[in-house]
Scaffold this motif. Sequence first.
Motif, short mmCIF file in Angstrom:
data_model
loop_
_atom_site.label_atom_id
_atom_site.label_comp_id
_atom_site.label_asym_id
_atom_site.label_seq_id
_atom_site.Cartn_x
_atom_site.Cartn_y
_atom_site.Cartn_z
N UNK A 1 1.12 -1.46 -0.52
CA UNK A 1 0.12 0.06 -0.30
C UNK A 1 0.88 1.22 0.36
N UNK A 2 1.50 1.31 0.96
CA UNK A 2 3.50 2.24 1.44
C UNK A 2 3.58 2.94 -0.24
N UNK B 1 2.15 1.89 -9.80
CA UNK B 1 1.52 2.57 -10.73
C UNK B 1 2.05 2.88 -11.69
N UNK B 2 2.52 4.41 -11.56
CA UNK B 2 2.91 4.63 -12.35
C UNK B 2 4.42 4.83 -12.45
N UNK B 3 5.35 3.85 -12.11
CA UNK B 3 7.05 3.74 -12.71
C UNK B 3 5.96 2.82 -13.77
N UNK B 4 4.78 1.66 -13.45
CA UNK B 4 4.62 0.07 -14.23
C UNK B 4 4.14 1.01 -15.70
N UNK C 1 -9.29 -8.08 -5.01
CA UNK C 1 -8.39 -7.73 -6.35
C UNK C 1 -8.10 -7.06 -7.62
N UNK C 2 -9.91 -7.73 -7.87
CA UNK C 2 -10.34 -6.68 -9.04
C UNK C 2 -10.63 -5.73 -9.07
N UNK C 3 -11.15 -5.33 -7.75
CA UNK C 3 -11.69 -4.33 -6.90
C UNK C 3 -10.13 -3.06 -7.17
N UNK C 4 -9.28 -3.32 -6.47
CA UNK C 4 -8.09 -2.95 -6.13
C UNK C 4 -7.39 -2.70 -7.78
N UNK D 1 -6.25 1.78 -10.87
CA UNK D 1 -5.69 1.78 -12.50
C UNK D 1 -4.71 1.14 -12.91
N UNK D 2 -4.14 -0.06 -12.58
CA UNK D 2 -3.49 -0.94 -12.40
C UNK D 2 -3.10 -1.28 -13.94
#
Length: 196
Positions: free
Chosen positions: A55-56, A62-65, A94-97, A102-103
Motif C-alpha cells: 500500500x505504501x 502504478x506510475x512506474x509501471x 484483486x479486481x476491485x483494487x 488503475x493498475x
Amino acid sequence: MAHISTMEKLGLPAPKFDLENFNTRVNKKTVSLDYFKEYPALLVAFICNHCPYVVHIRDSFTSFASEFNNKGLGVVAISSNDIRAYPEDHPQKMTEDSLKYSYPFPYLFDESQEIAKAYRASCTPDFFLYNKSRTLVYRGQYDSSRPKNSEPVTGIDLRKATDAVVNGSILISEQKPSMGCNIKWKKGSEPDYFKS
C-alpha cells in the motif's frame, strides 16, 4: 514480522507461469510468461491487497509501471496469499483494487502458491526483473522507503535497474533486498527457503 527477499541467484531463467488474471482493465483471462515475449524486459512483482508495504508504494509503483511500459518493460503482478486466512486478498478484491487504483498490468492469482515457490518469492512486495533473454538481472527493493520511516517513495533502486535493462546498460552490482510482509503460505506448506 517483516521478511526480506531471498535474493535469488542472478542469471537464472524466469520460471513459467499461466495464471488467471483478475484485472479487468487488461482484456486477457489468463496470462502466461509467453504473453510478454515481445517485451525487451519483464518485471514480475509479488504483491497483495492488504500488505502495508505494498500500500505504501502502490501509487508510485502504478506510475512506474505505466512509465516503463512505454519504454519496453512488461509488468505482471502476482498475488499468492492464502485467501482463507486473508480474505482481503481474494480475487474479487484483486479486481476491485485493480480498477480503483488503475493498475496498468495484469494482476494474477497464484492459488496453488507454486509460482511463488518457483520464483522463491518471500515477501510482498518482491520484485524480479528479467532481461530480453528472460534471465534474472535484478531482485531487490523498490527503494529504501518503508511505512514507518521518513524516506520518500521514489522507486529509485528499481528505476535505475530497469533503466539499465531497457537501455542495454550494465546494472549496478549492489542490490538491496526488498522488505515487506511475508507471503501468507497455506498452513504446513511453507517452502524450505522461507523457514530458514
